[in-house]
Design an enzyme around this catalytic site. Structure first.
Site, short mmCIF file in Angstrom:
data_model
loop_
_atom_site.label_atom_id
_atom_site.label_comp_id
_atom_site.label_asym_id
_atom_site.label_seq_id
_atom_site.Cartn_x
_atom_site.Cartn_y
_atom_site.Cartn_z
N ARG A 196 0.83 -1.21 0.00
CA ARG A 196 0.00 0.00 0.00
C ARG A 196 0.86 1.26 0.00
O ARG A 196 0.45 2.29 -0.54
CB ARG A 196 -0.98 0.01 1.18
N GLU A 240 -9.18 6.28 7.64
CA GLU A 240 -7.74 6.46 7.42
C GLU A 240 -7.35 7.70 6.63
O GLU A 240 -6.34 8.34 6.95
CB GLU A 240 -7.18 5.22 6.72
#
Length: 820
Positions: free
Chosen positions: A368, A771
């Site tokens: 990621r 997030e």
């Protein structure tokens, strides 16, 4: 500035302030109720899966207070340490060798430990009936050390005693014989030793080397990006209660009950069906309880198995910080080609990541990082590589953003470097490199279809008065020798979905009882983020009742099995849709039955205002439920949802790993003192894309909290290890998270509503919010860089993260020396 002004939202004039209580009055539940806001005409939209428009929403999209808010502030919320302990409960403490970070274990003398007052048992690897491993997948994470010490803080044995104090005192009495070896501590150590916990991974497009050779403008640089301690208020804790036939009930503070279930079963040699894991709430998680709750739950379960008594494991704060993983710290190195306008032509970007002694979740985290190394910017030719390094330190793990923040900071450093080198406004360079028509394919091959960057950033640029403030900052810096100001406006584009595709699924269990009350259970976990309330709002909206008629129950693996972790900002998306599907299955049985009973068409039946509207009649839901029960209509459903459209072939680095993107932007203004390195954040303006927010009050809270947590990561939170690999910052006295005084006094948050056509069919057209806000304080870091750059225009400040006073002073001295 008033609290209301500082917390702006696009919901019509809802006062989010606490109600005022009369002097001397005791607060009651009614004092904390929030009046439902009236939805405007533009709030009327299609429900996902609906063929026709629904009326204005009564529950979803309303700023309803967190379901546990009163319990939080009054101390009535039940956490694991508040559960009444069964008679005879025993307590655990971990035993470890405080001398070495890497060593071969010889003998471990536990005689004094066993003889200590209150000690019932001392557990070692030899007591494990199943497999001595608590890893998520790789099988490389021993629960109790097996012949070697791999990092400072590794658990070698576990004391079981009649009290926690007795267990902790006894754990210090062990005597170790070990042969020390040279530990690998830093990224540089691991690179020199060619030590990798996982193979390197890369993706990109085009011939980067050739393009870089042919560009007239080229620069290179690097940035060290620090790690971060989760610092949840509730530390790692679990309590295990043995049952008959070897069954085990485990209360665990975990974001992933199904993984704890799997791990406990593996360690004890049981079927997973013999283990039940329950989580009502956590006192914070932030990723630190996604995989790393496994060990402590498994130890409690092992102790319960060995002693036959309930056993509790609660880590001391110092032990928690020493023994558990953090955000991955990385060194990002880049080589960039660009044109005279600052438009990027080619990027060669490498990440060297300290993973620790085992793989844990490092594969997904570092992938990621790569996925977000572009942030909001189009790289025509690009090569991104990630090296996952093995060191003799705690095993780094998930942390809010899951690797994405490290990629974003690298991208923003590239933009700042180009802007400073060219003498341009960094915002101008950022906008020139945004994704746009014909420039809309990411380095991993996904087309950006829902892009709102230009509009969102343009709105924030105007509302925060960026141009005027930019000029004011320049004027201030010209006149001020000691204090320097900086201003930066940075965007965020964050992909929403687990990149491990099979995790994008969820289940929910909904029961409608004959009194009209509703029981809700799903696989998501509550860690303070408001997930339980959001899903309850979905259920209440579907049945047309108030939220207080929906009973929110603890996450339990015996009710909803095989769940994904509550992570990747996907909790509301996945569990909300699963609950919605369960509700509609129940209504799908009720509506035909009611149409027949009352002689009306099915489209003449609606659920609202606590009643079922049947033709011209309004029947209370409880009467409908009772009538259905008497006619043997099933009033329970297990809903299941899997995210559509997504697919990802990691070997070929192609596919669509994200269902959609969440966008946002923040403008931060800072002042630094070049004599001390101290820094103050003067003002923050945020505009964040939540789609059609399920709960604006909760989402604004998430944005504010995420921003401050990210600001701490980038400015105050520094992890320090000594040459022996010992973590020296393992307490609040040495590890500095942001305090109330660090929160900007002028803090403005608004929600941006992306156009209807730019949103996938997520739950009620909302977007994830957990997030993405953590990356908005990249604007704070870039503003500090901007302030430092004013000392010597044209020179890029050599500032690493976190930008502590010491780091700022180091950069100040380098700038004044001209880099010498």
């Amino acid at each position: 500035m008033s609290e209301t002004d500082m917390r702006k939202t696009d919901v019509s004039d809802v006062d989010l302030a606490d109600p005022v209580l009369s002097e001397g009055a005791e607060p009651s539940a009614a004092d904390f109720e929030t009046e439902p806001a009236t939805a405007s005409a533009e709030d009327v939209a299609e429900l996902p899966g609906s063929a026709s428009p629904e009326p204005a929403y009564a529950t979803v999209r309303q700023p309803i207070r967190h379901d546990s808010a009163i319990k939080h502030v009054t101390g009535a919320a039940i956490y694991i340490d508040d559960i009444r302990e069964p008679a005879g409960t025993l307590h655990l403490a971990p035993g470890w060798c405080p001398t070495y970070a890497k060593a071969k274990l010889g003998s471990v003398d536990l005689s004094e430990v066993k003889a200590a007052p209150g000690v019932v048992a001392v557990l070692t690897k030899d007591d494990v009936p199943g497999i001595n491993d608590v890893s998520s997948a790789m099988g490389d994470d021993p629960m109790l050390a097996d012949g070697e010490i791999l990092f400072w803080g590794q658990v070698v044995f576990c004391v079981v005693a009649t009290s926690r104090d007795a267990a902790r005192r006894a754990a210090r009495l062990a005597r170790f014989e070990a042969t020390p070896e040279t530990p690998l501590i830093t990224v540089e150590d691991a690179l020199t030793a060619d030590s990798h916990v996982l193979p390197e991974y890369r993706f990109g497009r085009g011939d980067v080397d050739k393009t870089l050779l042919n560009t007239q403008r080229r620069l290179s640089g690097s940035i060290a990006i620090g790690g971060q301690e989760h610092f949840y208020l509730e530390g790692q804790i679990a309590m295990a209660v043995p049952g008959e036939d070897g069954d085990m009930l485990v209360y665990s503070s975990t974001q992933h009950p199904s993984e704890v279930q799997h791990t406990v079963a593996k360690v004890l040699g049981l079927m997973e069906a013999s283990v039940v894991v329950e989580t009502r709430r956590m006192g914070g998680g932030f990723g630190g309880k996604e995989s790393q709750a496994n060990q402590w739950a498994a130890l409690a379960a092992l102790a319960a198995h060995v002693t036959g008594k309930p056993c509790k494991m609660r880590l001391d704060r110092d032990d928690d910080m020493i023994m558990t993983g953090k955000r991955h710290d990385e060194v990002a190195t880049f080589d960039v080609g660009y044109d005279a306008d600052g438009r990027i032509l080619a990027v060669d970007l490498a990440f060297d990541s300290r993973c620790g002694y085992s793989a844990d979740l490092s594969l997904g985290v570092n992938d990621r990082t790569m996925f977000h190394a572009d942030n909001a910017y189009f790289y025509p030719v690009v090569d991104i590589v990630s090296r996952r390094l093995k060191t003799n330190t705690y095993s780094n793990t998930a942390f809010r953003g899951f690797g994405g923040p490290q990629g974003v900071i690298a991208a923003e450093r590239i933009i700042d470097t180009i802007a400073i080198t060219l003498g341009r406004d960094p915002l101008e360079v950022r906008k020139r490199n945004f994704y746009g028509p014909g420039r809309d394919v990411t380095p991993y091959g996904q087309t950006v279809e829902d892009n709102v960057l230009q509009d969102l950033v343009g709105k924030l640029e105007t509302s925060c008065d960026y141009a005027r403030r930019r000029q004011a900052v320049r004027t201030f810096n010209t006149r001020s020798r000691i204090l320097k100001k900086g201003l930066a406006l940075t965007p965020i584009k964050f992909g929403i979905s687990f990149t491990l595709i099979h995790l994008n699924q969820a289940g929910a269990l909904v029961h409608l009882y004959t009194d009209g009350s509703i029981h809700l259970n799903h696989g998501g976990t509550e860690m303070g983020q408001g997930l339980f309330l959001k899903v309850a709002q979905v259920v209440a909206e579907e049945f047309g009742v108030s939220v207080d008629q929906v009973k929110i129950t603890a996450t339990n693996t015996a009710k909803v099995p095989n769940t994904a972790p509550t992570a990747a900002s996907s909790g509301s998306d996945l569990n909300g849709m699963a609950a919605l599907i369960a509700c509609r299955e129940i209504k799908g049985r009720l509506v035909p039955f009611l149409a027949g009973e009352y002689g009306v068409q099915e489209d003449q039946i609606a659920f609202r205002d606590g009643k079922v509207i049947i033709g011209n009649e309004a029947v209370p839901l409880k009467e409908v439920a009772k009538k259905a029960y008497l006619n043997r209509i099933q009033l329970s459903s297990a809903g299941y949802y899997k995210t559509p459209k997504i697919h990802w072939n990691r070997d070929k680095a192609e596919g669509r790993p994200f269902y959609y993107y969440a966008y946002g932007a923040a403008c931060s203004e800072v002042t630094i003192d070049t004599m001390t390195g101290e820094m103050r954040v003067d003002r923050v303006d945020i505009l964040h894309d939540c789609g059609k927010s399920l709960n604006p009050a909760i989402d604004i809270g998430q944005i504010e909290g995420g921003f401050v947590q990210g600001m701490g990561w980038l400015t105050t939170e520094e992890l320090v290890h000594d040459a022996q690999g010992r973590l020296r910052t393992h307490a609040p006295s040495t590890y500095k998270i942001p305090t109330c005084s660090d929160v900007p006094e002028d803090f403005r948050v608004e929600l941006y509503e992306s156009p209807e056509g730019n949103r996938e069919e997520s739950i009620f057209r909302s977007k994830a919010v957990g997030e993405p806000p953590l990356m908005l304080p990249a604007s704070v870091f870039s503003a500090i860089v901007d302030a430092l750059a004013s000392i010597r225009p044209g020179m890029v400040p050599p500032l690493d993260a976190p930008a502590t006073p010491e780091a700022i002073m180091k950069a100040v001295h380098a700038m004044r020396r001209g880099g010498a």
